[in-house]
Design a protein around this motif. Structure first.
Motif, PDB file in Angstrom:
ATOM      1  N   ALA A 155       0.816  -1.217   0.000  1.00 36.34           N
ATOM      2  CA  ALA A 155       0.000   0.000   0.000  1.00 36.34           C
ATOM      3  C   ALA A 155       0.848   1.264   0.000  1.00 36.34           C
ATOM      4  CB  ALA A 155      -0.927   0.002   1.215  1.00 36.34           C
ATOM      5  N   THR A 156       2.056   1.176   0.554  1.00 39.96           N
ATOM      6  CA  THR A 156       2.915   2.360   0.619  1.00 39.96           C
ATOM      7  C   THR A 156       3.940   2.418  -0.506  1.00 39.96           C
ATOM      8  OG1 THR A 156       4.403   1.160   2.110  1.00 39.96           O
ATOM      9  CG2 THR A 156       2.720   2.531   3.129  1.00 39.96           C
ATOM     10  N   GLY A 157       3.988   1.393  -1.339  1.00 36.71           N
ATOM     11  CA  GLY A 157       4.953   1.361  -2.421  1.00 36.71           C
ATOM     12  C   GLY A 157       6.331   0.879  -2.005  1.00 36.71           C
ATOM     13  N   LEU A 158       6.457   0.370  -0.764  1.00 39.15           N
ATOM     14  CA  LEU A 158       7.753  -0.097  -0.277  1.00 39.15           C
ATOM     15  C   LEU A 158       8.005  -1.574  -0.568  1.00 39.15           C
ATOM     16  CD1 LEU A 158       7.868   1.642   3.232  1.00 39.15           C
ATOM     17  CD2 LEU A 158       9.140   2.288   1.177  1.00 39.15           C
ATOM     18  N   ALA A 159       7.008  -2.288  -1.044  1.00 40.50           N
ATOM     19  CA  ALA A 159       7.135  -3.746  -1.209  1.00 40.50           C
ATOM     20  C   ALA A 159       8.324  -4.120  -2.087  1.00 40.50           C
ATOM     21  CB  ALA A 159       5.848  -4.319  -1.788  1.00 40.50           C
ATOM     22  N   ARG A 160       8.519  -3.396  -3.179  1.00 40.10           N
ATOM     23  CA  ARG A 160       9.597  -3.736  -4.123  1.00 40.10           C
ATOM     24  C   ARG A 160      10.968  -3.623  -3.462  1.00 40.10           C
ATOM     25  NH1 ARG A 160      12.202   0.758  -5.673  1.00 40.10           N
ATOM     26  NH2 ARG A 160      11.202   2.778  -5.273  1.00 40.10           N
ATOM     27  N   ARG A 161      11.080  -2.771  -2.450  1.00 37.98           N
ATOM     28  CA  ARG A 161      12.372  -2.552  -1.803  1.00 37.98           C
ATOM     29  C   ARG A 161      12.709  -3.652  -0.801  1.00 37.98           C
ATOM     30  NH1 ARG A 161      13.159   3.967  -1.662  1.00 37.98           N
ATOM     31  NH2 ARG A 161      15.338   3.258  -1.667  1.00 37.98           N
ATOM     32  N   PHE A 162      11.716  -4.477  -0.481  1.00 39.00           N
ATOM     33  CA  PHE A 162      11.936  -5.543   0.490  1.00 39.00           C
ATOM     34  C   PHE A 162      11.625  -6.924  -0.100  1.00 39.00           C
ATOM     35  CE2 PHE A 162      11.616  -1.773   3.067  1.00 39.00           C
ATOM     36  CZ  PHE A 162      12.573  -1.981   4.046  1.00 39.00           C
ATOM     37  N   GLU A 163      11.700  -7.036  -1.408  1.00 38.40           N
ATOM     38  CA  GLU A 163      11.517  -8.337  -2.036  1.00 38.40           C
ATOM     39  C   GLU A 163      12.638  -9.281  -1.598  1.00 38.40           C
ATOM     40  OE1 GLU A 163       9.150  -9.592  -3.716  1.00 38.40           O
ATOM     41  OE2 GLU A 163       7.913  -7.805  -4.064  1.00 38.40           O
ATOM     42  N   GLY A 164      12.258 -10.432  -1.067  1.00 34.41           N
ATOM     43  CA  GLY A 164      13.252 -11.409  -0.637  1.00 34.41           C
ATOM     44  C   GLY A 164      13.950 -11.076   0.661  1.00 34.41           C
ATOM     45  N   SER A 165      13.521 -10.034   1.326  1.00 35.18           N
ATOM     46  CA  SER A 165      14.186  -9.643   2.581  1.00 35.18           C
ATOM     47  C   SER A 165      13.158  -9.300   3.658  1.00 35.18           C
ATOM     48  CB  SER A 165      15.129  -8.463   2.345  1.00 35.18           C
ATOM     49  OG  SER A 165      14.422  -7.347   1.822  1.00 35.18           O
ATOM     50  N   ARG A 166      12.107 -10.135   3.735  1.00 36.89           N
ATOM     51  CA  ARG A 166      11.070  -9.979   4.766  1.00 36.89           C
ATOM     52  C   ARG A 166      11.092 -11.206   5.667  1.00 36.89           C
ATOM     53  NH1 ARG A 166       6.051  -8.735   0.631  1.00 36.89           N
ATOM     54  NH2 ARG A 166       7.191  -7.269  -0.724  1.00 36.89           N
ATOM     55  N   PHE A 167      11.074 -10.976   6.965  1.00 38.30           N
ATOM     56  CA  PHE A 167      11.136 -12.065   7.932  1.00 38.30           C
ATOM     57  C   PHE A 167      10.014 -11.889   8.942  1.00 38.30           C
ATOM     58  CE2 PHE A 167      15.334 -11.241   6.225  1.00 38.30           C
ATOM     59  CZ  PHE A 167      15.637 -12.490   5.704  1.00 38.30           C
ATOM     60  N   SER A 168       9.107 -12.855   8.949  1.00 35.87           N
ATOM     61  CA  SER A 168       7.904 -12.794   9.789  1.00 35.87           C
ATOM     62  C   SER A 168       7.988 -13.796  10.928  1.00 35.87           C
ATOM     63  CB  SER A 168       6.664 -13.091   8.938  1.00 35.87           C
ATOM     64  OG  SER A 168       5.549 -13.380   9.761  1.00 35.87           O
ATOM     65  N   ALA A 169       7.601 -13.354  12.113  1.00 40.66           N
ATOM     66  CA  ALA A 169       7.532 -14.250  13.267  1.00 40.66           C
ATOM     67  C   ALA A 169       6.557 -15.387  13.008  1.00 40.66           C
ATOM     68  CB  ALA A 169       7.117 -13.470  14.515  1.00 40.66           C
ATOM     69  N   HIS A 170       5.491 -15.120  12.241  1.00 39.06           N
ATOM     70  CA  HIS A 170       4.504 -16.158  11.939  1.00 39.06           C
ATOM     71  C   HIS A 170       5.145 -17.287  11.142  1.00 39.06           C
ATOM     72  CE1 HIS A 170       0.574 -13.765  12.609  1.00 39.06           C
ATOM     73  NE2 HIS A 170       1.564 -13.165  13.246  1.00 39.06           N
ATOM     74  N   THR A 171       6.022 -16.939  10.229  1.00 36.85           N
ATOM     75  CA  THR A 171       6.664 -17.928   9.371  1.00 36.85           C
ATOM     76  C   THR A 171       7.809 -18.645  10.077  1.00 36.85           C
ATOM     77  OG1 THR A 171       6.114 -16.599   7.419  1.00 36.85           O
ATOM     78  CG2 THR A 171       7.827 -18.271   7.154  1.00 36.85           C
ATOM     79  N   LEU A 172       8.596 -17.897  10.837  1.00 37.73           N
ATOM     80  CA  LEU A 172       9.792 -18.455  11.464  1.00 37.73           C
ATOM     81  C   LEU A 172       9.514 -19.126  12.805  1.00 37.73           C
ATOM     82  CD1 LEU A 172      12.313 -15.592  10.639  1.00 37.73           C
ATOM     83  CD2 LEU A 172      12.052 -17.784   9.480  1.00 37.73           C
ATOM     84  N   GLY A 173       8.358 -18.824  13.395  1.00 39.34           N
ATOM     85  CA  GLY A 173       8.008 -19.470  14.654  1.00 39.34           C
ATOM     86  C   GLY A 173       8.701 -18.891  15.869  1.00 39.34           C
ATOM     87  N   VAL A 174       9.313 -17.719  15.746  1.00 37.92           N
ATOM     88  CA  VAL A 174       9.916 -17.017  16.882  1.00 37.92           C
ATOM     89  C   VAL A 174       9.515 -15.551  16.793  1.00 37.92           C
ATOM     90  CG1 VAL A 174      11.871 -18.534  17.293  1.00 37.92           C
ATOM     91  CG2 VAL A 174      12.074 -16.765  15.565  1.00 37.92           C
ATOM     92  N   ALA A 175       9.109 -14.987  17.924  1.00 41.79           N
ATOM     93  CA  ALA A 175       8.610 -13.616  17.933  1.00 41.79           C
ATOM     94  C   ALA A 175       9.365 -12.787  18.959  1.00 41.79           C
ATOM     95  CB  ALA A 175       7.109 -13.606  18.255  1.00 41.79           C
ATOM     96  N   LYS A 176       9.553 -11.520  18.652  1.00 41.34           N
ATOM     97  CA  LYS A 176      10.125 -10.596  19.629  1.00 41.34           C
ATOM     98  C   LYS A 176       9.257 -10.629  20.911  1.00 41.34           C
ATOM     99  CE  LYS A 176      10.645  -7.622  15.627  1.00 41.34           C
ATOM    100  NZ  LYS A 176      10.200  -6.346  15.030  1.00 41.34           N
ATOM    101  N   PRO A 177       9.887 -10.628  22.066  1.00 45.44           N
ATOM    102  CA  PRO A 177      11.269 -10.258  22.381  1.00 45.44           C
ATOM    103  C   PRO A 177      12.304 -11.375  22.251  1.00 45.44           C
ATOM    104  CG  PRO A 177      10.093 -10.657  24.416  1.00 45.44           C
ATOM    105  CD  PRO A 177       9.080 -10.784  23.293  1.00 45.44           C
ATOM    106  N   ASP A 178      11.947 -12.504  21.673  1.00 45.61           N
ATOM    107  CA  ASP A 178      12.934 -13.545  21.411  1.00 45.61           C
ATOM    108  C   ASP A 178      13.964 -12.988  20.415  1.00 45.61           C
ATOM    109  OD1 ASP A 178      14.338 -15.825  20.392  1.00 45.61           O
ATOM    110  OD2 ASP A 178      12.677 -17.111  20.996  1.00 45.61           O
TER     111      ASP A 178
END
Length: 219
Positions: free
Chosen positions: A125-148
């Motif tokens: 929505a902000t037009g930033l998606a292209r700048r983070f292609e292949g470099s997004r890390f989600s706690a939902h996907t990795l199974g570890v969430a901050k403050p870990d």
């Protein structure tokens, strides 16, 4: 100054650092919780819940007296995603920061407690998606969430960088705590308050994205 040289990798939080979504999503949360018997102000909601996981929000809201249905997480995500798809701004000045990082050939990524779907919506929505292609890390996907701290450590590893020479940009005490536990310098972006809660977790507080390139010692 907390850094003696520019970092070799910069790890950004998403909400409140890249995209100005926190007031929007927290107002939706305020309105939703009110339907289930929990009255909180927007300011209190942001203090209580910013930086956590939605599962953590659900647990805390129940403790505070909210009578939430079993499918509440699906419901609140549906409400939030519908609103975010209508549009939201990026954080003021963040594009210029990313431009400076690219000019200095310093890689960057985003590591968030939010889901991949949410990041796709907000960054798109902000037009930033292209700048983070292949470099997004989600706690939902990795199974570890901050403050870990492992969320940041995994992000650094997958980006091919050394966490010892990285920097984290956060807006929540939870994220700052994760950075401290990972032994990564943290810069705490406090646009809306004095940043005392960030500082208490060891973050170096700043209030304007225009100041970040100098803090990161960018050329």
């Amino acid at each position: 100054m907390p850094l003696s040289a520019a970092p070799q990798l910069v790890i950004f939080d998403c909400d409140g650092v890249l995209v100005d979504s926190e007031p929007i999503t927290n107002q939706i949360l305020v309105d939703n919780l009110a339907r289930y018997g929990l009255q909180v102000s927007l300011a209190d909601c942001m203090t209580l819940f910013v930086g956590g996981t939605m599962r953590g929000v659900e647990t805390r809201a129940r403790e505070l007296g909210a009578d939430l249905p079993k499918d509440w997480i699906d419901e609140i995500y549906g409400d939030i995603y519908a609103r975010l798809r209508q549009g939201l701004p990026s954080v003021r000045g963040i594009e210029a920061v990313l431009d400076r990082l690219e000019a200095a050939d310093i890689p960057y990524c985003v590591a968030s407690n939010g889901s991949e779907e949410k990041m796709e919506i907000t960054l798109g929505a902000t037009g930033l998606a292209r700048r983070f292609e292949g470099s997004r890390f989600s706690a939902h996907t990795l199974g570890v969430a901050k403050p870990d701290p492992r969320l940041f450590l995994i992000a650094a590893e997958k980006m091919g960088g050394d966490a010892a020479h990285a920097a984290v940009i956060e807006d929540s005490p939870t994220g700052a705590k994760a950075a401290a536990r990972a032994h990564i310098p943290c810069f705490g972006y406090a646009e809306h308050d004095d940043g005392a809660r960030l500082a208490a977790e060891g973050a170096y507080v700043f209030h304007d994205m225009a100041d970040l390139p100098a803090l990161l010692r960018l050329p």
